[in-house]
Design a protein around this motif. Structure first.
Motif, PDB file in Angstrom:
ATOM      1  N   ARG A 246       0.838  -1.204   0.000  1.00 22.45           N
ATOM      2  CA  ARG A 246       0.000   0.000   0.000  1.00 22.45           C
ATOM      3  C   ARG A 246       0.869   1.249   0.000  1.00 22.45           C
ATOM      4  NH1 ARG A 246      -4.515   0.266   4.247  1.00 22.45           N
ATOM      5  NH2 ARG A 246      -4.756   2.277   3.203  1.00 22.45           N
ATOM      6  N   VAL A 247       1.984   1.206   0.761  1.00 22.52           N
ATOM      7  CA  VAL A 247       2.897   2.357   0.771  1.00 22.52           C
ATOM      8  C   VAL A 247       3.409   2.625  -0.643  1.00 22.52           C
ATOM      9  CG1 VAL A 247       5.150   3.174   1.596  1.00 22.52           C
ATOM     10  CG2 VAL A 247       3.589   2.048   3.192  1.00 22.52           C
ATOM     11  N   ALA A 248       3.724   1.541  -1.382  1.00 15.45           N
ATOM     12  CA  ALA A 248       4.339   1.694  -2.704  1.00 15.45           C
ATOM     13  C   ALA A 248       3.344   2.133  -3.765  1.00 15.45           C
ATOM     14  CB  ALA A 248       4.993   0.375  -3.133  1.00 15.45           C
ATOM     15  N   PHE A 249       2.082   1.676  -3.653  1.00 16.48           N
ATOM     16  CA  PHE A 249       1.169   1.843  -4.799  1.00 16.48           C
ATOM     17  C   PHE A 249      -0.067   2.696  -4.525  1.00 16.48           C
ATOM     18  CE2 PHE A 249       3.329  -2.299  -5.582  1.00 16.48           C
ATOM     19  CZ  PHE A 249       3.998  -1.929  -6.736  1.00 16.48           C
ATOM     20  N   HIS A 250      -0.267   3.164  -3.273  1.00 16.00           N
ATOM     21  CA  HIS A 250      -1.569   3.776  -2.949  1.00 16.00           C
ATOM     22  C   HIS A 250      -1.891   4.984  -3.809  1.00 16.00           C
ATOM     23  CE1 HIS A 250      -0.258   7.353  -0.590  1.00 16.00           C
ATOM     24  NE2 HIS A 250       0.841   6.648  -0.509  1.00 16.00           N
ATOM     25  N   ILE A 255      -4.829   7.848  -8.278  1.00 13.32           N
ATOM     26  CA  ILE A 255      -4.842   8.528  -9.575  1.00 13.32           C
ATOM     27  C   ILE A 255      -5.791   7.783 -10.520  1.00 13.32           C
ATOM     28  CG2 ILE A 255      -3.501   9.039 -11.674  1.00 13.32           C
ATOM     29  CD1 ILE A 255      -1.104   9.663  -9.963  1.00 13.32           C
ATOM     30  N   PHE A 256      -5.667   6.473 -10.554  1.00 12.90           N
ATOM     31  CA  PHE A 256      -6.514   5.669 -11.447  1.00 12.90           C
ATOM     32  C   PHE A 256      -7.988   5.916 -11.132  1.00 12.90           C
ATOM     33  CE2 PHE A 256      -8.845   1.771 -12.500  1.00 12.90           C
ATOM     34  CZ  PHE A 256      -8.525   1.643 -13.835  1.00 12.90           C
ATOM     35  N   ARG A 257      -8.329   5.906  -9.836  1.00 10.40           N
ATOM     36  CA  ARG A 257      -9.722   6.134  -9.428  1.00 10.40           C
ATOM     37  C   ARG A 257     -10.197   7.513  -9.870  1.00 10.40           C
ATOM     38  NH1 ARG A 257      -9.227   4.811  -3.644  1.00 10.40           N
ATOM     39  NH2 ARG A 257      -9.172   2.569  -3.702  1.00 10.40           N
ATOM     40  N   THR A 260     -10.603   7.946 -13.751  1.00 10.40           N
ATOM     41  CA  THR A 260     -11.683   7.172 -14.377  1.00 10.40           C
ATOM     42  C   THR A 260     -13.065   7.514 -13.810  1.00 10.40           C
ATOM     43  OG1 THR A 260     -11.226   5.393 -12.794  1.00 10.40           O
ATOM     44  CG2 THR A 260     -10.195   5.210 -14.973  1.00 10.40           C
ATOM     45  N   GLN A 261     -13.167   8.583 -13.014  1.00 12.06           N
ATOM     46  CA  GLN A 261     -14.499   9.025 -12.555  1.00 12.06           C
ATOM     47  C   GLN A 261     -15.368   9.351 -13.768  1.00 12.06           C
ATOM     48  OE1 GLN A 261     -14.555  12.170  -9.254  1.00 12.06           O
ATOM     49  NE2 GLN A 261     -12.444  12.231  -9.960  1.00 12.06           N
ATOM     50  N   SER A 262     -16.674   9.248 -13.581  1.00 15.54           N
ATOM     51  CA  SER A 262     -17.565   9.609 -14.695  1.00 15.54           C
ATOM     52  C   SER A 262     -17.752  11.126 -14.724  1.00 15.54           C
ATOM     53  CB  SER A 262     -18.907   8.896 -14.537  1.00 15.54           C
ATOM     54  OG  SER A 262     -19.414   9.153 -13.261  1.00 15.54           O
ATOM     55  N   ASN A 263     -18.248  11.608 -15.844  1.00  7.99           N
ATOM     56  CA  ASN A 263     -18.604  13.024 -16.015  1.00  7.99           C
ATOM     57  C   ASN A 263     -17.442  14.004 -15.863  1.00  7.99           C
ATOM     58  OD1 ASN A 263     -21.307  12.307 -16.414  1.00  7.99           O
ATOM     59  ND2 ASN A 263     -21.649  12.250 -14.196  1.00  7.99           N
ATOM     60  N   GLU A 268      -9.893  17.693 -17.358  1.00 10.35           N
ATOM     61  CA  GLU A 268      -9.944  17.379 -15.926  1.00 10.35           C
ATOM     62  C   GLU A 268      -9.253  16.048 -15.625  1.00 10.35           C
ATOM     63  OE1 GLU A 268     -14.101  19.769 -14.840  1.00 10.35           O
ATOM     64  OE2 GLU A 268     -14.161  17.684 -15.505  1.00 10.35           O
ATOM     65  N   ARG A 269      -9.437  15.090 -16.503  1.00 10.54           N
ATOM     66  CA  ARG A 269      -8.768  13.788 -16.293  1.00 10.54           C
ATOM     67  C   ARG A 269      -7.246  13.960 -16.327  1.00 10.54           C
ATOM     68  NH1 ARG A 269     -12.985  10.182 -16.638  1.00 10.54           N
ATOM     69  NH2 ARG A 269     -14.680  10.938 -17.946  1.00 10.54           N
ATOM     70  N   LEU A 270      -6.774  14.756 -17.292  1.00  9.40           N
ATOM     71  CA  LEU A 270      -5.324  14.990 -17.389  1.00  9.40           C
ATOM     72  C   LEU A 270      -4.813  15.730 -16.155  1.00  9.40           C
ATOM     73  CD1 LEU A 270      -5.004  15.940 -21.166  1.00  9.40           C
ATOM     74  CD2 LEU A 270      -4.090  13.893 -20.037  1.00  9.40           C
TER      75      LEU A 270
END
Ligand SMILES: [Zn+2]
Ligand SMILES: [Zn+2]
Length: 308
Positions: A246-250, A255-257, A260-263, A268-270
């Motif tokens: 978790r320390v390494a990848f959280h 960022i991924f979450r 990939t949010q909708s709307n 904004e994604r960038l």
């Protein structure tokens, strides 16, 4: 072209010194009852992060090395390996480190790789070994490109970079207060780097130096340690875990979450990936700027003091 170059791996050579120094610091704190704190789970996580970082370098290091050798093939310049070439390369590489580190705090994509170094709420020599596993994916190897194109052999560039990292080991301690004034003026020191690990509003985004603190003074990011504002170590939002994965990848997962949010618009994604940490499309999160501003709203007398 310089050929048959072989420079020692200084970080590997330094491992016995790291272990001896950690034991000495641990004993010093135990005997004196001051000068730092050790928490077993935290120290073990830091050591695992250090070992994982070496392993990730062994597995993925060929990517950066291949990139540097490609540049080395195309550059017409060759600075050689005289003592002057090594010294100039060391100083230029320290400037390279300053900018990589500054990007590491101001571009979320790079922060995702660097954040783990700041994830400990303690500050001792094991914190120095809490190094990234995902540096290859941050693409900061690009910042080394000018050095190779200037004619410094990739082996030399990695050698001076290794010395830079080894230098930074000893500054991760509370056992040393301040060094002599001339040393504090030119070099990165435990005092300057404690500030860099602080989550206090005034200490956010400053003291990015590797070896020479002069870069922060030149580029306006230097904040001296303030006695009235003792350093509170860790992240603005501490992650409350000792799990190395978790320390390494959280932050990569976050960022991924976010991306990939909708709307969201493409822009904004960038921005979720490349804007400074704390960016949000609806302003619901704090950046270091809003944290400093909110602090000044509550403590207007601090306006104009270092870091604020
Ligand atoms: Zn940092
Ligand atoms: Zn550090």
């Amino acid at each position: 072209m310089t050929s048959a170059l072989s420079f020692p791996d200084v970080t590997q050579l330094a491992v016995p010194f790291f272990i001896a120094a950690i034991l000495a610091e641990f004993l010093w704190i135990a005997i004196k009852g001051r000068g730092g704190r050790y928490e077993t789970r935290d120290a073990v996580t830091s050591l695992i992060m250090g070992a994982g970082s070496v392993a990730s370098g062994l597995v993925l290091g060929f990517i950066a090395w291949g990139f540097f050798m490609l540049l080395w093939q195309i550059t017409p310049l060759d600075m050689g390996t005289s003592i002057w070439a090594i010294l100039i390369c060391f100083v230029l590489d320290d400037l390279r480190y300053y900018w990589v580190h500054r990007f590491g705090h101001r571009i979320r994509w790079v922060w995702a790789s660097h954040v783990n170094h700041h994830s400990s709420q303690h500050y001792n020599l094991t914190t120095a070994l809490r190094q990234t596993w995902t540096g290859t994916f941050s693409f900061v190897m690009l910042v080394r490109a000018p050095l190779v194109l200037l004619g410094f052999h990739p082996g030399l560039v990695l050698f001076v970079g290794g010395i830079n990292l080894v230098y930074q080991f000893w500054i991760h301690t509370e056992a040393i207060g301040k060094m002599p004034r001339w040393f504090e003026a030119v070099m990165n020191t435990p005092s300057h780097h404690r500030v860099h690990h602080g989550r206090n509003p005034r200490y956010l985004d400053c003291n990015y130096a590797g070896v020479f603190i002069i870069w922060d003074k030149m580029f306006g990011t230097f904040v001296p340690e303030q006695e009235r504002d003792p350093v509170d170590y860790g992240l603005v939002y501490n992650i409350a875990t000792f799990n190395p994965l978790r320390v390494a990848f959280h932050e990569w997962v976050s960022i991924f979450r976010d991306v990939t949010q909708s709307n969201l618009t493409l822009k904004e994604r960038l921005l979720y990936a490349f804007a400074p940490p704390g960016y949000s499309h609806d302003g619901s999160r704090d950046t270091s700027e809003t944290i400093k501003k909110k602090h000044l709203d509550r403590h207007p007398q601090d306006r104009g003091t270092p870091g604020l």
